[in-house]
Motif scaffolding. Structure first.
Motif, PDB file in Angstrom:
ATOM      1  N   GLY A  45       0.823  -1.197   0.000  1.00  0.00           N
ATOM      2  CA  GLY A  45       0.000   0.000   0.000  1.00  0.00           C
ATOM      3  C   GLY A  45       0.856   1.246   0.000  1.00  0.00           C
ATOM      4  O   GLY A  45       2.071   1.193  -0.190  1.00  0.00           O
ATOM      5  N   ALA A  46       0.191   2.376   0.223  1.00  0.00           N
ATOM      6  CA  ALA A  46       0.880   3.671   0.247  1.00  0.00           C
ATOM      7  C   ALA A  46       0.178   4.583   1.228  1.00  0.00           C
ATOM      8  O   ALA A  46      -1.037   4.510   1.416  1.00  0.00           O
ATOM      9  CB  ALA A  46       0.888   4.289  -1.143  1.00  0.00           C
ATOM     10  N   TRP A  47       0.956   5.459   1.835  1.00  0.00           N
ATOM     11  CA  TRP A  47       0.457   6.405   2.833  1.00  0.00           C
ATOM     12  C   TRP A  47       1.022   7.782   2.509  1.00  0.00           C
ATOM     13  O   TRP A  47       2.213   7.912   2.241  1.00  0.00           O
ATOM     14  CB  TRP A  47       0.891   5.937   4.209  1.00  0.00           C
ATOM     15  CG  TRP A  47       0.609   6.851   5.345  1.00  0.00           C
ATOM     16  CD1 TRP A  47      -0.529   7.573   5.573  1.00  0.00           C
ATOM     17  CD2 TRP A  47       1.475   7.113   6.452  1.00  0.00           C
ATOM     18  NE1 TRP A  47      -0.419   8.263   6.752  1.00  0.00           N
ATOM     19  CE2 TRP A  47       0.807   7.994   7.313  1.00  0.00           C
ATOM     20  CE3 TRP A  47       2.752   6.678   6.796  1.00  0.00           C
ATOM     21  CZ2 TRP A  47       1.371   8.459   8.499  1.00  0.00           C
ATOM     22  CZ3 TRP A  47       3.314   7.144   7.977  1.00  0.00           C
ATOM     23  CH2 TRP A  47       2.624   8.010   8.810  1.00  0.00           C
ATOM     24  N   TYR A 117       3.797  -8.856   8.146  1.00  0.00           N
ATOM     25  CA  TYR A 117       4.297  -7.539   7.789  1.00  0.00           C
ATOM     26  C   TYR A 117       3.579  -6.968   6.579  1.00  0.00           C
ATOM     27  O   TYR A 117       3.235  -7.688   5.649  1.00  0.00           O
ATOM     28  CB  TYR A 117       5.795  -7.614   7.457  1.00  0.00           C
ATOM     29  CG  TYR A 117       6.611  -8.186   8.583  1.00  0.00           C
ATOM     30  CD1 TYR A 117       6.915  -7.409   9.693  1.00  0.00           C
ATOM     31  CD2 TYR A 117       7.063  -9.491   8.535  1.00  0.00           C
ATOM     32  CE1 TYR A 117       7.663  -7.930  10.731  1.00  0.00           C
ATOM     33  CE2 TYR A 117       7.809 -10.028   9.561  1.00  0.00           C
ATOM     34  CZ  TYR A 117       8.109  -9.235  10.670  1.00  0.00           C
ATOM     35  OH  TYR A 117       8.842  -9.759  11.693  1.00  0.00           O
ATOM     36  N   PHE A 118       3.418  -5.645   6.599  1.00  0.00           N
ATOM     37  CA  PHE A 118       2.852  -4.897   5.483  1.00  0.00           C
ATOM     38  C   PHE A 118       3.805  -3.746   5.192  1.00  0.00           C
ATOM     39  O   PHE A 118       4.142  -2.970   6.089  1.00  0.00           O
ATOM     40  CB  PHE A 118       1.466  -4.341   5.834  1.00  0.00           C
ATOM     41  CG  PHE A 118       0.454  -5.414   6.082  1.00  0.00           C
ATOM     42  CD1 PHE A 118      -0.369  -5.854   5.053  1.00  0.00           C
ATOM     43  CD2 PHE A 118       0.335  -6.002   7.328  1.00  0.00           C
ATOM     44  CE1 PHE A 118      -1.297  -6.855   5.271  1.00  0.00           C
ATOM     45  CE2 PHE A 118      -0.589  -7.000   7.554  1.00  0.00           C
ATOM     46  CZ  PHE A 118      -1.407  -7.432   6.534  1.00  0.00           C
ATOM     47  N   LEU A 119       4.242  -3.635   3.954  1.00  0.00           N
ATOM     48  CA  LEU A 119       5.173  -2.586   3.565  1.00  0.00           C
ATOM     49  C   LEU A 119       4.414  -1.514   2.788  1.00  0.00           C
ATOM     50  O   LEU A 119       3.806  -1.807   1.754  1.00  0.00           O
ATOM     51  CB  LEU A 119       6.296  -3.172   2.697  1.00  0.00           C
ATOM     52  CG  LEU A 119       7.440  -2.225   2.355  1.00  0.00           C
ATOM     53  CD1 LEU A 119       8.176  -1.761   3.615  1.00  0.00           C
ATOM     54  CD2 LEU A 119       8.406  -2.909   1.398  1.00  0.00           C
ATOM     55  N   LEU A 120       4.471  -0.276   3.289  1.00  0.00           N
ATOM     56  CA  LEU A 120       3.779   0.833   2.654  1.00  0.00           C
ATOM     57  C   LEU A 120       4.775   1.864   2.121  1.00  0.00           C
ATOM     58  O   LEU A 120       5.728   2.219   2.812  1.00  0.00           O
ATOM     59  CB  LEU A 120       2.853   1.545   3.656  1.00  0.00           C
ATOM     60  CG  LEU A 120       1.824   0.705   4.395  1.00  0.00           C
ATOM     61  CD1 LEU A 120       1.050   1.591   5.363  1.00  0.00           C
ATOM     62  CD2 LEU A 120       0.897  -0.001   3.436  1.00  0.00           C
ATOM     63  N   LEU A 121       4.531   2.332   0.912  1.00  0.00           N
ATOM     64  CA  LEU A 121       5.256   3.476   0.376  1.00  0.00           C
ATOM     65  C   LEU A 121       4.843   4.695   1.191  1.00  0.00           C
ATOM     66  O   LEU A 121       3.659   4.859   1.497  1.00  0.00           O
ATOM     67  CB  LEU A 121       4.866   3.698  -1.089  1.00  0.00           C
ATOM     68  CG  LEU A 121       5.220   5.043  -1.713  1.00  0.00           C
ATOM     69  CD1 LEU A 121       6.704   5.135  -1.988  1.00  0.00           C
ATOM     70  CD2 LEU A 121       4.430   5.245  -2.991  1.00  0.00           C
ATOM     71  N   VAL A 122       5.785   5.557   1.547  1.00  0.00           N
ATOM     72  CA  VAL A 122       5.462   6.813   2.215  1.00  0.00           C
ATOM     73  C   VAL A 122       5.700   7.937   1.216  1.00  0.00           C
ATOM     74  O   VAL A 122       6.823   8.169   0.777  1.00  0.00           O
ATOM     75  CB  VAL A 122       6.306   7.040   3.486  1.00  0.00           C
ATOM     76  CG1 VAL A 122       5.977   8.394   4.108  1.00  0.00           C
ATOM     77  CG2 VAL A 122       6.074   5.926   4.480  1.00  0.00           C
ATOM     78  N   ALA A 139       1.903   2.052  -6.365  1.00  0.00           N
ATOM     79  CA  ALA A 139       2.320   1.208  -5.241  1.00  0.00           C
ATOM     80  C   ALA A 139       1.375   0.044  -5.002  1.00  0.00           C
ATOM     81  O   ALA A 139       1.808  -1.019  -4.562  1.00  0.00           O
ATOM     82  CB  ALA A 139       2.435   2.043  -3.970  1.00  0.00           C
ATOM     83  N   VAL A 140       0.091   0.210  -5.290  1.00  0.00           N
ATOM     84  CA  VAL A 140      -0.882  -0.846  -4.986  1.00  0.00           C
ATOM     85  C   VAL A 140      -1.197  -1.752  -6.172  1.00  0.00           C
ATOM     86  O   VAL A 140      -2.032  -2.635  -6.052  1.00  0.00           O
ATOM     87  CB  VAL A 140      -2.195  -0.274  -4.397  1.00  0.00           C
ATOM     88  CG1 VAL A 140      -1.918   0.431  -3.087  1.00  0.00           C
ATOM     89  CG2 VAL A 140      -2.903   0.628  -5.380  1.00  0.00           C
ATOM     90  N   GLN A 141      -0.532  -1.562  -7.282  1.00  0.00           N
ATOM     91  CA  GLN A 141      -0.753  -2.461  -8.412  1.00  0.00           C
ATOM     92  C   GLN A 141      -0.280  -3.860  -8.026  1.00  0.00           C
ATOM     93  O   GLN A 141       0.807  -4.037  -7.488  1.00  0.00           O
ATOM     94  CB  GLN A 141      -0.002  -1.978  -9.647  1.00  0.00           C
ATOM     95  CG  GLN A 141      -0.576  -0.703 -10.221  1.00  0.00           C
ATOM     96  CD  GLN A 141       0.240  -0.186 -11.388  1.00  0.00           C
ATOM     97  OE1 GLN A 141       1.323  -0.665 -11.672  1.00  0.00           O
ATOM     98  NE2 GLN A 141      -0.302   0.815 -12.050  1.00  0.00           N
ATOM     99  N   ALA A 142      -1.108  -4.849  -8.297  1.00  0.00           N
ATOM    100  CA  ALA A 142      -0.832  -6.228  -7.876  1.00  0.00           C
ATOM    101  C   ALA A 142       0.498  -6.750  -8.400  1.00  0.00           C
ATOM    102  O   ALA A 142       1.179  -7.511  -7.724  1.00  0.00           O
ATOM    103  CB  ALA A 142      -1.962  -7.148  -8.317  1.00  0.00           C
ATOM    104  N   ASP A 143       0.892  -6.350  -9.589  1.00  0.00           N
ATOM    105  CA  ASP A 143       2.118  -6.866 -10.182  1.00  0.00           C
ATOM    106  C   ASP A 143       3.309  -5.909 -10.026  1.00  0.00           C
ATOM    107  O   ASP A 143       4.323  -6.066 -10.682  1.00  0.00           O
ATOM    108  CB  ASP A 143       1.894  -7.172 -11.663  1.00  0.00           C
ATOM    109  CG  ASP A 143       1.451  -5.939 -12.447  1.00  0.00           C
ATOM    110  OD1 ASP A 143       1.122  -4.898 -11.836  1.00  0.00           O
ATOM    111  OD2 ASP A 143       1.433  -6.019 -13.687  1.00  0.00           O
ATOM    112  N   ASN A 144       3.203  -4.949  -9.113  1.00  0.00           N
ATOM    113  CA  ASN A 144       4.264  -3.968  -8.939  1.00  0.00           C
ATOM    114  C   ASN A 144       5.561  -4.628  -8.452  1.00  0.00           C
ATOM    115  O   ASN A 144       5.565  -5.328  -7.451  1.00  0.00           O
ATOM    116  CB  ASN A 144       3.854  -2.889  -7.927  1.00  0.00           C
ATOM    117  CG  ASN A 144       5.009  -1.961  -7.613  1.00  0.00           C
ATOM    118  OD1 ASN A 144       5.679  -1.478  -8.513  1.00  0.00           O
ATOM    119  ND2 ASN A 144       5.259  -1.739  -6.334  1.00  0.00           N
TER     120      ASN A 144
END
Length: 178
Positions: A45-47, A117-122, A139-144
Protein backbone atom coordinates in the motif's frame (compact mmCIF):
# COMPACT_ATOMS: atom_id res chain seq x y z
CA UNK A 1 -9.49 -3.31 -6.84
CA UNK A 2 -7.35 -0.93 -4.80
CA UNK A 3 -9.03 2.05 -3.22
CA UNK A 4 -8.02 5.58 -2.34
CA UNK A 5 -9.27 6.00 1.17
CA UNK A 6 -9.92 9.23 3.00
CA UNK A 7 -10.00 8.60 6.73
CA UNK A 8 -11.49 11.59 8.50
CA UNK A 9 -12.56 11.96 12.10
CA UNK A 10 -15.72 9.97 11.36
CA UNK A 11 -15.88 6.43 12.67
CA UNK A 12 -16.12 4.80 9.22
CA UNK A 13 -13.70 5.38 6.32
CA UNK A 14 -14.98 6.52 2.96
CA UNK A 15 -13.70 4.87 -0.21
CA UNK A 16 -12.85 7.20 -3.06
CA UNK A 17 -12.87 5.39 -6.43
CA UNK A 18 -9.80 5.74 -8.63
CA UNK A 19 -11.84 7.35 -11.42
CA UNK A 20 -13.17 10.12 -9.19
CA UNK A 21 -10.68 12.60 -7.77
CA UNK A 22 -12.57 14.09 -4.87
CA UNK A 23 -11.09 16.72 -2.63
CA UNK A 24 -9.89 15.27 0.68
CA UNK A 25 -10.89 17.17 3.78
CA UNK A 26 -8.11 19.04 5.61
CA UNK A 27 -6.43 16.75 8.10
CA UNK A 28 -7.66 13.60 6.35
CA UNK A 29 -5.49 10.49 6.46
CA UNK A 30 -4.74 9.38 2.91
CA UNK A 31 -4.06 5.69 2.56
CA UNK A 32 -4.26 3.10 -0.21
CA UNK A 33 -4.00 -0.63 0.39
CA UNK A 34 -3.56 -3.54 -1.99
CA UNK A 35 -6.79 -5.47 -1.59
CA UNK A 36 -5.86 -8.74 -3.28
CA UNK A 37 -5.12 -11.59 -0.91
CA UNK A 38 -2.13 -12.81 -2.92
CA UNK A 39 0.05 -9.80 -2.03
CA UNK A 40 2.31 -10.42 -5.04
CA UNK A 41 3.73 -6.91 -5.41
CA UNK A 42 6.64 -5.47 -3.48
CA UNK A 43 4.45 -2.97 -1.65
CA UNK A 44 1.19 -3.57 0.19
CA UNK A 45 0.00 0.00 0.00
CA UNK A 46 0.88 3.67 0.25
CA UNK A 47 0.46 6.40 2.83
CA UNK A 48 0.59 10.16 2.31
CA UNK A 49 1.12 11.80 5.71
CA UNK A 50 0.24 15.48 5.94
CA UNK A 51 3.36 16.44 7.95
CA UNK A 52 6.65 15.01 9.19
CA UNK A 53 5.42 14.88 12.80
CA UNK A 54 5.25 11.11 13.33
CA UNK A 55 3.59 11.52 16.73
CA UNK A 56 0.78 13.43 15.05
CA UNK A 57 0.49 11.36 11.85
CA UNK A 58 1.02 7.78 13.00
CA UNK A 59 -2.02 7.42 15.32
CA UNK A 60 -4.47 7.96 12.46
CA UNK A 61 -2.64 5.46 10.26
CA UNK A 62 -2.49 2.83 12.99
CA UNK A 63 -6.16 3.30 13.90
CA UNK A 64 -7.21 2.93 10.25
CA UNK A 65 -4.99 -0.12 9.71
CA UNK A 66 -6.19 -1.74 12.93
CA UNK A 67 -9.77 -1.39 11.73
CA UNK A 68 -8.93 -3.16 8.45
CA UNK A 69 -6.10 -5.53 9.41
CA UNK A 70 -6.38 -6.14 13.14
CA UNK A 71 -4.08 -5.02 15.97
CA UNK A 72 -0.81 -3.42 14.91
CA UNK A 73 2.10 -4.12 17.27
CA UNK A 74 5.11 -2.44 15.63
CA UNK A 75 6.00 0.17 13.08
CA UNK A 76 9.38 0.33 11.40
CA UNK A 77 10.24 3.58 9.70
CA UNK A 78 13.02 5.65 8.25
CA UNK A 79 14.13 8.05 11.00
CA UNK A 80 15.58 10.45 8.43
CA UNK A 81 12.11 11.12 7.02
CA UNK A 82 10.60 12.35 10.30
CA UNK A 83 11.22 15.29 12.61
CA UNK A 84 11.28 13.26 15.85
CA UNK A 85 10.70 9.56 16.36
CA UNK A 86 9.44 8.20 19.68
CA UNK A 87 10.23 4.69 20.92
CA UNK A 88 6.55 3.88 21.37
CA UNK A 89 3.13 5.44 21.13
CA UNK A 90 -0.12 4.58 22.86
CA UNK A 91 -2.76 4.42 20.15
CA UNK A 92 -6.34 3.41 20.91
CA UNK A 93 -5.24 2.17 24.36
CA UNK A 94 -2.58 -0.12 22.85
CA UNK A 95 1.18 0.26 22.93
CA UNK A 96 2.71 0.38 19.45
CA UNK A 97 6.49 0.03 19.36
CA UNK A 98 8.39 2.20 16.90
CA UNK A 99 11.57 0.84 15.31
CA UNK A 100 13.57 3.37 13.37
CA UNK A 101 16.65 3.29 11.24
CA UNK A 102 18.33 5.88 8.99
CA UNK A 103 17.76 3.74 5.91
CA UNK A 104 16.25 6.24 3.49
CA UNK A 105 14.01 3.70 1.80
CA UNK A 106 10.77 5.77 1.62
CA UNK A 107 8.69 3.07 3.31
CA UNK A 108 7.04 2.20 6.59
CA UNK A 109 6.87 -1.42 7.77
CA UNK A 110 3.72 -2.34 9.71
CA UNK A 111 3.67 -5.46 11.89
CA UNK A 112 0.38 -7.14 12.68
CA UNK A 113 0.61 -9.78 15.39
CA UNK A 114 4.01 -11.40 15.74
CA UNK A 115 5.25 -11.81 12.17
CA UNK A 116 2.77 -10.52 9.59
CA UNK A 117 4.30 -7.54 7.79
CA UNK A 118 2.85 -4.90 5.48
CA UNK A 119 5.17 -2.59 3.57
CA UNK A 120 3.78 0.83 2.65
CA UNK A 121 5.26 3.48 0.38
CA UNK A 122 5.46 6.81 2.22
CA UNK A 123 4.70 9.75 -0.06
CA UNK A 124 6.44 12.88 1.29
CA UNK A 125 4.02 15.48 2.69
CA UNK A 126 5.33 18.06 0.21
CA UNK A 127 4.19 16.05 -2.83
CA UNK A 128 1.57 17.56 -5.10
CA UNK A 129 -1.84 15.88 -5.03
CA UNK A 130 -1.55 14.61 -8.59
CA UNK A 131 1.94 13.17 -8.07
CA UNK A 132 0.90 11.63 -4.73
CA UNK A 133 -2.17 10.06 -6.31
CA UNK A 134 -0.08 8.57 -9.13
CA UNK A 135 2.60 7.22 -6.74
CA UNK A 136 -0.04 5.68 -4.49
CA UNK A 137 -1.77 4.11 -7.48
CA UNK A 138 1.47 2.53 -8.70
CA UNK A 139 2.32 1.21 -5.24
CA UNK A 140 -0.88 -0.85 -4.99
CA UNK A 141 -0.75 -2.46 -8.41
CA UNK A 142 -0.83 -6.23 -7.88
CA UNK A 143 2.12 -6.87 -10.18
CA UNK A 144 4.26 -3.97 -8.94
CA UNK A 145 7.96 -4.89 -8.76
CA UNK A 146 9.22 -1.31 -8.52
CA UNK A 147 10.91 -0.19 -5.31
CA UNK A 148 9.41 2.74 -3.36
CA UNK A 149 12.25 5.12 -4.22
CA UNK A 150 11.85 4.49 -7.95
CA UNK A 151 8.09 5.03 -7.80
CA UNK A 152 8.70 8.44 -6.22
CA UNK A 153 11.31 9.31 -8.83
CA UNK A 154 9.05 8.14 -11.68
CA UNK A 155 6.21 10.35 -10.39
CA UNK A 156 8.48 13.42 -10.03
CA UNK A 157 8.55 13.28 -6.24
CA UNK A 158 11.91 13.76 -4.54
CA UNK A 159 12.56 10.72 -2.34
CA UNK A 160 13.61 11.37 1.27
CA UNK A 161 17.38 11.20 1.33
CA UNK A 162 18.46 13.42 4.21
CA UNK A 163 19.34 12.44 7.72
CA UNK A 164 18.13 15.46 9.74
CA UNK A 165 15.12 17.81 9.58
CA UNK A 166 17.42 20.83 9.14
CA UNK A 167 18.91 19.27 6.00
CA UNK A 168 15.42 18.66 4.56
CA UNK A 169 14.54 22.31 5.18
CA UNK A 170 17.70 23.42 3.40
CA UNK A 171 16.86 21.15 0.46
CA UNK A 172 13.35 22.64 0.28
CA UNK A 173 14.72 26.20 0.35
CA UNK A 174 17.04 25.37 -2.56
CA UNK A 175 14.17 23.83 -4.53
CA UNK A 176 11.89 26.87 -4.12
CA UNK A 177 12.01 29.38 -6.98
CA UNK A 178 13.46 32.83 -6.26
Amino acid sequence: MAGFEDFTNSSRPRLLPDAVHQHAEPGALLLRLETRRTREGILDGAWWPRSRDVGDQLPGLISALTEHLGPITRVGLDASAWDEVPVRLIIDDRVVHIDWYPVGDDTVLITRGDQDYFLLLVVPPEATPSAAREAMSRAVQADNVTQAEQILIDTSINPTRTSRPAERNTDRERAEPD
